[in-house]
Design a protein around this motif. Structure first.
Motif: not given
Length: 128
Positions: A90-94
């Motif tokens: 999973v990515s957390i852009p912010d």
């Protein structure tokens, strides 16, 4: 395309993630072929960090159940990581939209999914 971290926000975030990851047994920090900062155990990444247009992004290895749960939350700050999302990343852009404790818990899950059992039992012994 995500590139190397160069913004002040990105450098501050990587310092925070580094401080947490380097407390875990046998973690190494490496820059991969795409310029991402990665945190690895036994040369297998469990956290990858990069930046696009001055906005740092953090990708963490989770299991598919955790990934699905995170992605289904209303207004979720999480995204399926491009190219490797099918493996539970999973990515957390912010990261400002996610409590730091939640990020630490996800990093611990990523480490636990990546590290050999011997290192996990070593970690559990030191955390008691």
């Amino acid at each position: 395309m995500i590139h190397q971290l160069v913004s002040i926000k990105g450098l501050e975030l990587v310092a925070k993630v580094r401080a947490f990851c380097m407390e875990l047994p046998e973690v190494e920090e490496k820059v991969d072929g795409f310029g991402h900062i990665t945190f690895r155990v036994k040369d297998k990444p469990f956290v990858m960090m990069g930046e696009k247009d001055g906005q740092p992004s953090t990708a963490i290895k989770t299991n598919l159940t955790t990934q699905e749960f995170l992605l289904q939350q209303e207004g979720t700050p999480y995204h399926k990581t491009p190219y490797i999302g099918q493996h539970g990343w999973v990515s957390i852009p912010d990261t400002d939209k996610v409590p730091w404790k939640e990020i630490e818990d996800l990093i611990m899950e990523g480490y636990a999914r990546t590290a050999p059992k011997k290192l996990l039992s070593q970690l559990q012994a030191t955390r008691k």
